[in-house]
Scaffold this active site. Sequence first.
Site, mmCIF file in Angstrom:
data_model
loop_
_atom_site.group_PDB
_atom_site.id
_atom_site.type_symbol
_atom_site.label_atom_id
_atom_site.label_comp_id
_atom_site.label_asym_id
_atom_site.label_seq_id
_atom_site.Cartn_x
_atom_site.Cartn_y
_atom_site.Cartn_z
ATOM 1 N N TYR A 118 0.869 -1.197 0.000
ATOM 2 C CA TYR A 118 0.000 0.000 0.000
ATOM 3 C C TYR A 118 0.894 1.231 0.000
ATOM 4 C CZ TYR A 118 -3.107 3.689 1.657
ATOM 5 O OH TYR A 118 -3.804 4.860 1.790
ATOM 6 N N GLU A 206 -3.616 7.446 -4.026
ATOM 7 C CA GLU A 206 -3.621 6.203 -3.249
ATOM 8 C C GLU A 206 -3.488 5.031 -4.216
ATOM 9 O OE1 GLU A 206 -6.132 4.786 0.496
ATOM 10 O OE2 GLU A 206 -7.272 4.520 -1.365
#
Length: 397
Positions: A118, A206
């Site tokens: 991530y 993101e």
Amino acid sequence: MNIHEYQGKEILKSFGVAVQEGVVADTVEQAVEAAKKMKTDYNSDWVVIKAQIHAGGRGKGGGVKLAKNLDEVKERATAILGMQLVTPQTGPEGKKVNKILVAQDVYYPGASETKEFYVSVLLNRSTGRNIIMYSTEGGMDIEEVAEHTPHLIFKEEIDPKVGLQGFQARKIAFNLGLSGGAHKEMVKFITALYKAYDSTDSAMFEINPVLKTSDDKIIAVDAKVDLDENALFRHPNYAAMRDKLEEDPTDVEASESNLNYVKLDGNVGCMVNGAGLAMATMDIIKIAGGEPANFLDVGGTANAQTVKAGFNIILKDPNVKAILINIFGGIVRCDRVAQGVIDAYNEIGDVPVPIICRLQGTNAVEAKKLIDESGLKVYSAIALQDASDLVTKVLAS
């Protein structure tokens, strides 16, 4: 301004960020042709069909499917296109899928094991600095990771005077447990990603997941991009990416009328000029026994057109039982606003809920006289307490 995954990947590619390749389609036929292109260009026997909506958690709602052949491409595309996709971020009403992304398979077998990470870039408002937030737990909701394993989330703060430094990118790759070629690729990935974020005036990038492939490439498998609307005048090509079908129609109507509007859950609609006065007006509504149904700032130049647009937007909410107009006439004269209210009321016709109109400032007395003599079902006030008492009165009737 939110944009779709395929649009975010286009931006990333333009800054040298490696991405999972794909072709956007809005028909089943286009999806089949896209799958053929993935085979020709990237030797991808399998493809991933991804719903393109402005919400995360698409896989949990059935909006991301693997297709192993052209028949499955047809089947998956037929099922996803036009579906009302419900995810944890859409609410129970879901969002209609108008486009899909047909993407290459990047989880192919190879010399090493694939690994998901991530990575996001955003502003730390408490320090006024950008940060890169990253974790070894890619592919999961970052909120779940933060709640259950917070020690697996790392943050790297960027000094705006010097920007992202090489040692910081290397530190990120090291903390993600990478070495050799994969380490070098992650350093390149992070450097290009931060440049893309900084150069596009974005509010957030993101990437979840960032994938280390079996041959040690680092690529963005997904891309959630939030562009700063206040900077879009510098990026007209990005402003053109706006998809109004993904937005609430009322929000679109408000923005096209240059109104600042936020829907709330109350029963008293309010129309105000100035954000500070709007916040105070919502407090007054609560004190008077109601709940604000919206935040609506018509700006400093309220006229018949803006007032009419505000009425139309507020009246689309079936929960609204009354409307409070609270205008301070500093830049604009109160009598002009009053005439605007009268003109808008007459143009709309019979307004089904009572209206309290409080105008204070330049020509407030003349404005009250105009309202009182209009013959319309509008309560007028100059003092804020009088307006509050009228709200209590109409809600009780």
